[in-house]
Design a protein around this motif. Structure first.
Motif, PDB file in Angstrom:
ATOM      1  N   ALA A   1      84.224 -52.147  89.143  1.00 18.99           N
ATOM      2  CA  ALA A   1      84.970 -52.430  87.895  1.00 18.99           C
ATOM      3  C   ALA A   1      84.709 -51.765  86.979  1.00 18.99           C
ATOM      4  O   ALA A   1      83.529 -51.387  86.602  1.00 18.99           O
ATOM      5  N   PRO A   2      85.460 -51.024  86.114  1.00 12.15           N
ATOM      6  CA  PRO A   2      84.861 -50.468  84.890  1.00 12.15           C
ATOM      7  C   PRO A   2      84.285 -51.192  83.809  1.00 12.15           C
ATOM      8  O   PRO A   2      83.237 -50.729  83.135  1.00 12.15           O
ATOM      9  N   SER A   3      84.279 -52.484  84.083  1.00 11.11           N
ATOM     10  CA  SER A   3      83.656 -53.450  83.317  1.00 11.11           C
ATOM     11  C   SER A   3      82.232 -53.763  83.625  1.00 11.11           C
ATOM     12  O   SER A   3      81.431 -54.116  83.113  1.00 11.11           O
ATOM     13  N   ASP A   4      81.975 -52.921  84.911  1.00  6.17           N
ATOM     14  CA  ASP A   4      80.634 -53.380  85.615  1.00  6.17           C
ATOM     15  C   ASP A   4      79.688 -52.650  84.609  1.00  6.17           C
ATOM     16  O   ASP A   4      78.424 -53.043  84.425  1.00  6.17           O
ATOM     17  N   SER A   5      79.982 -51.354  83.816  1.00  3.34           N
ATOM     18  CA  SER A   5      78.878 -50.860  83.031  1.00  3.34           C
ATOM     19  C   SER A   5      78.600 -51.760  82.041  1.00  3.34           C
ATOM     20  O   SER A   5      77.549 -51.380  81.146  1.00  3.34           O
ATOM     21  N   LEU A   6      79.471 -52.643  81.424  1.00  2.00           N
ATOM     22  CA  LEU A   6      79.023 -53.663  80.473  1.00  2.00           C
ATOM     23  C   LEU A   6      78.003 -54.354  80.762  1.00  2.00           C
ATOM     24  O   LEU A   6      77.447 -54.918  80.141  1.00  2.00           O
ATOM     25  N   LEU A   7      77.954 -54.750  82.078  1.00  2.00           N
ATOM     26  CA  LEU A   7      77.066 -55.655  82.666  1.00  2.00           C
ATOM     27  C   LEU A   7      75.700 -54.932  83.107  1.00  2.00           C
ATOM     28  O   LEU A   7      74.765 -55.764  83.268  1.00  2.00           O
ATOM     29  N   ALA A   8      75.654 -53.741  82.969  1.00  2.00           N
ATOM     30  CA  ALA A   8      74.479 -52.997  83.018  1.00  2.00           C
ATOM     31  C   ALA A   8      73.313 -53.258  81.957  1.00  2.00           C
ATOM     32  O   ALA A   8      73.703 -53.424  80.798  1.00  2.00           O
ATOM     33  N   ILE A   9      72.148 -53.624  82.410  1.00  2.00           N
ATOM     34  CA  ILE A   9      71.114 -53.852  81.340  1.00  2.00           C
ATOM     35  C   ILE A   9      70.307 -52.536  81.274  1.00  2.00           C
ATOM     36  O   ILE A   9      70.050 -51.805  82.350  1.00  2.00           O
ATOM     37  N   PRO A  10      69.743 -52.199  80.096  1.00  2.00           N
ATOM     38  CA  PRO A  10      68.849 -51.212  80.197  1.00  2.00           C
ATOM     39  C   PRO A  10      67.615 -51.175  81.215  1.00  2.00           C
ATOM     40  O   PRO A  10      67.068 -52.277  81.145  1.00  2.00           O
ATOM     41  N   GLY A  11      67.196 -50.134  81.480  1.00  2.00           N
ATOM     42  CA  GLY A  11      66.170 -49.932  82.322  1.00  2.00           C
ATOM     43  C   GLY A  11      66.465 -50.534  83.782  1.00  2.00           C
ATOM     44  O   GLY A  11      65.640 -50.654  84.729  1.00  2.00           O
ATOM     45  N   GLN A  12      68.010 -50.697  84.238  1.00  2.00           N
ATOM     46  CA  GLN A  12      68.495 -51.127  85.191  1.00  2.00           C
ATOM     47  C   GLN A  12      67.888 -50.123  86.464  1.00  2.00           C
ATOM     48  O   GLN A  12      67.813 -50.555  87.513  1.00  2.00           O
ATOM     49  N   GLU A  13      67.965 -48.894  86.086  1.00  2.00           N
ATOM     50  CA  GLU A  13      67.630 -47.751  86.864  1.00  2.00           C
ATOM     51  C   GLU A  13      66.213 -47.913  87.506  1.00  2.00           C
ATOM     52  O   GLU A  13      66.026 -47.772  88.858  1.00  2.00           O
ATOM     53  N   ILE A  14      65.204 -48.444  86.692  1.00  2.00           N
ATOM     54  CA  ILE A  14      63.922 -48.478  87.224  1.00  2.00           C
ATOM     55  C   ILE A  14      63.707 -49.587  88.291  1.00  2.00           C
ATOM     56  O   ILE A  14      63.210 -49.492  89.141  1.00  2.00           O
TER      57      ILE A  14
END
Ligand SMILES: [Zn+2]
Length: 167
Positions: free
Chosen positions: A132-145
């Motif tokens: 969902a486009p709103s998923d990016s809003l749920l992303a937290i900083p550093g999630q990639e790590i």
């Protein structure tokens, strides 16, 4: 009631309530029609209240049909609960049906998987990965790590050193 009779008011009330007739009141009543009428009215009122008292007491107790009404209401609510249970069974049935359809679909998919071209498969995979486009809003900083693991010799903490510090 004349003004002279005002003083008899309390005694009239008491006479009506208790039936007590002091001598002076009796003397007054014999000569005063107003007070006699008043006393009769008060006595009639008291009699009416007395006759209503048993009704009031009776009214405070459950009426004869009360028990039956309560039982009927309880039964009705029980039926309603049963109806709700039926509804939940229906829901469970619908979910089971959906699960069956999904299973059949999966079997069918596996059976026809060979026939599906690579392009279609890629498109299907893309659909499965859709967010969902709103998923990016749920992303937290550093999630990639958190999602990936650093490779040997690699660091995620690549802080560029400033030249001033190096010197
Ligand atoms: Zn009087």
């Amino acid at each position: 009631m004349t003004k002279a009779c005002e003083k008899w008011k309390d005694q009239l009330l008491e006479a009506a309530l208790t039936g007590a007739r002091p001598k002076d009141l009796q003397v007054h009543l014999q000569s005063c029609r107003d007070c006699t009428t008043e006393l009769r009215d008060l006595e009639a009122l008291r009699a009416r209240q007395d006759s209503m008292l048993p009704l009031l007491v009776k009214g405070s107790q459950p009426s004869t049909g009360f028990r039956a009404r309560v039982l009927a209401a309880a039964e009705a609510s029980g039926e309603r609960k049963l109806g709700m249970r039926w509804r939940s069974w229906k829901l469970a049935g619908a979910m089971a049906t959906a699960a069956t359809v999904l299973t059949i679909g999966a079997i069918w998919y596996r059976a026809t998987a060979q026939k599906i071209s690579d392009d279609e498969l890629a498109a299907a995979q893309k659909l499965a990965e859709w967010r969902a486009p709103s998923d990016s809003l749920l992303a937290i900083p550093g999630q990639e790590i958190l999602r990936t693991t650093p490779k040997l010799g690699e660091s995620y903490l690549n802080v560029p050193m400033s030249k001033v510090e190096e010197e």
